[in-house]
Design an enzyme around this catalytic site. Structure first.
Site, mmCIF file in Angstrom:
data_model
loop_
_atom_site.group_PDB
_atom_site.id
_atom_site.type_symbol
_atom_site.label_atom_id
_atom_site.label_comp_id
_atom_site.label_asym_id
_atom_site.label_seq_id
_atom_site.Cartn_x
_atom_site.Cartn_y
_atom_site.Cartn_z
ATOM 1 N N THR A 33 0.836 -1.206 0.000
ATOM 2 C CA THR A 33 0.000 0.000 0.000
ATOM 3 C C THR A 33 0.869 1.255 0.000
ATOM 4 O O THR A 33 1.943 1.286 0.626
ATOM 5 C CB THR A 33 -0.953 0.021 1.216
ATOM 6 O OG1 THR A 33 -1.383 1.361 1.445
ATOM 7 C CG2 THR A 33 -0.313 -0.488 2.481
ATOM 8 N N SER A 48 -1.412 3.505 10.421
ATOM 9 C CA SER A 48 -2.325 2.589 11.131
ATOM 10 C C SER A 48 -1.585 1.276 11.339
ATOM 11 O O SER A 48 -0.553 1.023 10.691
ATOM 12 C CB SER A 48 -3.590 2.325 10.308
ATOM 13 O OG SER A 48 -3.335 1.384 9.280
ATOM 14 N N TYR A 85 -2.707 -1.648 10.394
ATOM 15 C CA TYR A 85 -2.810 -2.375 9.118
ATOM 16 C C TYR A 85 -1.653 -1.968 8.199
ATOM 17 O O TYR A 85 -0.950 -2.822 7.646
ATOM 18 C CB TYR A 85 -4.165 -2.081 8.449
ATOM 19 C CG TYR A 85 -4.108 -2.199 6.943
ATOM 20 C CD1 TYR A 85 -3.943 -3.441 6.338
ATOM 21 C CD2 TYR A 85 -4.181 -1.060 6.125
ATOM 22 C CE1 TYR A 85 -3.853 -3.553 4.951
ATOM 23 C CE2 TYR A 85 -4.094 -1.164 4.750
ATOM 24 C CZ TYR A 85 -3.924 -2.414 4.170
ATOM 25 O OH TYR A 85 -3.813 -2.511 2.805
ATOM 26 N N HIS A 86 -1.457 -0.654 8.037
ATOM 27 C CA HIS A 86 -0.389 -0.203 7.131
ATOM 28 C C HIS A 86 0.989 -0.636 7.650
ATOM 29 O O HIS A 86 1.900 -0.918 6.869
ATOM 30 C CB HIS A 86 -0.454 1.319 6.944
ATOM 31 C CG HIS A 86 -1.671 1.776 6.177
ATOM 32 N ND1 HIS A 86 -2.792 2.275 6.788
ATOM 33 C CD2 HIS A 86 -1.933 1.771 4.844
ATOM 34 C CE1 HIS A 86 -3.705 2.571 5.860
ATOM 35 N NE2 HIS A 86 -3.207 2.279 4.673
ATOM 36 N N LYS A 146 1.835 -3.988 6.533
ATOM 37 C CA LYS A 146 2.294 -4.009 5.135
ATOM 38 C C LYS A 146 3.796 -3.683 5.061
ATOM 39 O O LYS A 146 4.522 -4.240 4.238
ATOM 40 C CB LYS A 146 1.499 -2.996 4.301
ATOM 41 C CG LYS A 146 0.036 -3.362 4.125
ATOM 42 C CD LYS A 146 -0.114 -4.513 3.143
ATOM 43 C CE LYS A 146 -1.516 -4.661 2.636
ATOM 44 N NZ LYS A 146 -1.727 -5.818 1.792
HETATM 45 N N1 LIG Z 1 -8.963 -2.057 -1.937
HETATM 46 C C1 LIG Z 1 -8.044 -1.109 -1.821
HETATM 47 O O1 LIG Z 1 -8.323 0.075 -2.002
HETATM 48 C C2 LIG Z 1 -6.611 -1.493 -1.501
HETATM 49 C C3 LIG Z 1 -5.629 -0.484 -1.479
HETATM 50 C C4 LIG Z 1 -4.304 -0.846 -1.200
HETATM 51 C C5 LIG Z 1 -3.979 -2.159 -0.948
HETATM 52 N N2 LIG Z 1 -4.968 -3.108 -0.943
HETATM 53 C C6 LIG Z 1 -4.567 -4.495 -0.685
HETATM 54 O O2 LIG Z 1 -5.031 -5.300 -1.747
HETATM 55 C C7 LIG Z 1 -5.411 -6.592 -1.263
HETATM 56 C C8 LIG Z 1 -6.846 -6.866 -1.662
HETATM 57 O O3 LIG Z 1 -7.671 -5.870 -1.094
HETATM 58 P P1 LIG Z 1 -9.255 -5.906 -1.202
HETATM 59 O O4 LIG Z 1 -9.730 -4.536 -0.956
HETATM 60 O O5 LIG Z 1 -9.652 -6.636 -2.433
HETATM 61 O O6 LIG Z 1 -9.585 -6.745 0.109
HETATM 62 P P2 LIG Z 1 -10.415 -8.093 0.301
HETATM 63 O O7 LIG Z 1 -10.589 -8.236 1.770
HETATM 64 O O8 LIG Z 1 -11.640 -8.084 -0.558
HETATM 65 O O9 LIG Z 1 -9.393 -9.196 -0.273
HETATM 66 C C9 LIG Z 1 -8.534 -9.943 0.524
HETATM 67 C C10 LIG Z 1 -8.988 -11.402 0.461
HETATM 68 O O10 LIG Z 1 -8.034 -12.193 1.160
HETATM 69 C C11 LIG Z 1 -8.738 -13.148 1.931
HETATM 70 N N3 LIG Z 1 -7.875 -13.531 3.065
HETATM 71 C C12 LIG Z 1 -7.427 -12.759 4.073
HETATM 72 N N4 LIG Z 1 -6.684 -13.485 4.941
HETATM 73 C C13 LIG Z 1 -6.671 -14.766 4.458
HETATM 74 C C14 LIG Z 1 -6.094 -15.969 4.918
HETATM 75 N N5 LIG Z 1 -5.444 -16.031 6.077
HETATM 76 N N6 LIG Z 1 -6.244 -17.100 4.154
HETATM 77 C C15 LIG Z 1 -6.938 -17.053 2.985
HETATM 78 N N7 LIG Z 1 -7.536 -15.933 2.525
HETATM 79 C C16 LIG Z 1 -7.409 -14.800 3.252
HETATM 80 C C17 LIG Z 1 -10.004 -12.427 2.373
HETATM 81 O O11 LIG Z 1 -11.030 -13.294 2.774
HETATM 82 C C18 LIG Z 1 -10.347 -11.607 1.131
HETATM 83 O O12 LIG Z 1 -11.201 -12.303 0.245
HETATM 84 C C19 LIG Z 1 -5.185 -6.574 0.235
HETATM 85 O O13 LIG Z 1 -3.927 -7.129 0.526
HETATM 86 C C20 LIG Z 1 -5.196 -5.089 0.567
HETATM 87 O O14 LIG Z 1 -4.458 -4.808 1.721
HETATM 88 C C21 LIG Z 1 -6.268 -2.801 -1.216
#
Ligand SMILES: NC(=O)c1ccc[n+]([C@@H]2O[C@H](COP(=O)([O-])OP(=O)(O)OC[C@H]3O[C@@H](n4cnc5c(N)ncnc54)[C@H](O)[C@@H]3O)[C@@H](O)[C@H]2O)c1
Length: 356
Positions: A118, A153, A155-156, A159
């Protein structure tokens, strides 16, 4: 291709009473639907990637050339909710990353890990943000380091720790990694799902899991004042959901070398929260919605007025064709969400999770 998920996201949303705007079918149904549209079957593994037994079972049955690692608890406010949520975030995110690294080493050492990091890893320093790396000239000697990171945060921060784990094993084991420093993603519709809303992504608009543009759009439709935190000068890099897919595809098609940690800053445009609120108000007005903007006390600990100038040329050089947040794109999002207006639960829009 195969897909792995534990439904962590669905489960924690349900536990906290933060249901998405509309229900999304489970992965078995979604992959069957996708196969009927595209002809591509996608095997599904449901299980927890924190558990090594499950990870090794998956990698034995399906040995990948590339791992696209999305599997984390992705919500900053959730990570700040209480000790249990903090521990879950730390444990889940670090252990999944570690297990992916261990699995690559054991089952497919030449596989490329594409990790979604991120832009929040960098924070908001008072200097330009480089693309992952910075050369430092110190007392007459020079060296190259990962750009300084200072997240806002827990969370960040997980990362940042993921990046450090990956960098350690890149150095020691020579694995190949691309770490994508992604900004907040907006949008629901891609070329693949535009004809079928059963393939839409999870769309949260609550304070714990919703991202700012989604939240403002739902607030505009619900007649809820757009909740700008504090002064609203918080500036971040955003991208369209179609561009996040392009960026991941480009990274897969142009892999990092063995022993390389390649970092891209994955966003297209920067906006302040005030810019976004004004943009949503303008387009919503055009569609006949009456929208007000209200500054609320900022529950987070963050700079509300700051310098922000990150470099983001790596993915453009690989061929990214950016989509921009135009009025038409916002109008399409508002019109899509309007179809679900009756499902909006105003009680979950504001929760007041404080950073301290
Ligand atoms: N959506 C955004 O704006 C954004 C921005 C920056 C980074 N990200 C990163 O991108 C990735 C996807 O984000 P998203 O918004 O689609 O989130 P999301 O929660 O929809 O996707 C993450 C998926 O991983 C699965 N997961 C988590 N832990 C797990 C585990 N231990 N075993 C198996 N599956 C597991 C969750 O159930 C979920 O389906 C994440 O790593 C997030 O941090 C997202």
């Amino acid at each position: 291709m195969a897909v792995v998920d534990s439904y962590l996201r669905r489960n924690i949303c349900r536990e906290e009473g933060m249901e998405p705007l509309f229900q999304v079918p489970d992965l078995h149904e979604r992959t069957q639907l996708w196969e009927s549209i595209s002809g591509y079957p996608i095997p599904v593994f449901i299980g927890d990637l924190v558990q090594w037994d499950f990870v090794s079972e998956v990698f034995r049955k399906f040995t990948p050339d590339t791992i696209i690692h999305y599997a984390e608890q992705p919500a900053a406010p959730y990570s700040m909710l209480n000790r249990r949520a903090a521990t879950l975030t730390l444990h889940n995110n670090l252990m999944v990353t570690a297990n992916v690294i261990f699995a690559v080493q054991e089952f497919c050492p030449d596989a490329h890990i594409v990790k979604i990091g991120t832009m929040g890893e960098y924070g908001t320093p008072n200097i330009d943000i480089e693309e992952g790396w910075i050369e430092i000239d110190h007392k007459g000697r020079k060296d190259k380091f990962i750009f300084p990171r200072q997240a806002g945060s827990l969370y960040h921060t997980t990362k940042i720790m993921d990046t450090d784990l990956l960098w350690f094993y890149v150095r020691v084991w020579g694995i190949r990694v691309t770490d994508l420093m992604q900004g907040p993603v907006y949008g629901l519709i891609t070329d693949e799902n535009e004809k079928n809303d059963q393939l839409f992504p999870f769309f949260n608009y609550d304070e714990l899991f919703g991202t700012v543009i989604n939240r403002f759009i739902v607030q505009a439709i619900a007649g809820y004042p757009l909740t700008v935190y504090g002064k609203g000068g918080q500036t971040r890099g955003y991208l369209d959901i179609r561009d996040t897919l392009q960026c991941v595809r480009l990274s897969v098609e142009n892999p990092a070398e063995p022993g390389e940690l390649r970092i891209f800053n994955q966003f297209v445009e920067t906006f302040s929260v005030n810019d976004l609120a004004e943009r949503v108000r303008k387009v919503a007005d055009r569609l006949g919605l009456k929208v007000t903007i209200q500054s609320v006390e900022n529950p987070r600990k963050e700079a509300e007025d700051h310098y922000y100038n990150p470099v983001h040329t790596g993915l453009l050089d690989l061929g990214l064709q950016p989509h921009y947040l135009t009025d038409d794109v916002l109008a399409q999002m508002i019109e899509t969400v309007l179809l679900h207006k009756d499902k909006i639960n105003k009680d979950i829009i504001f929760k007041g999770v404080k950073w301290k």
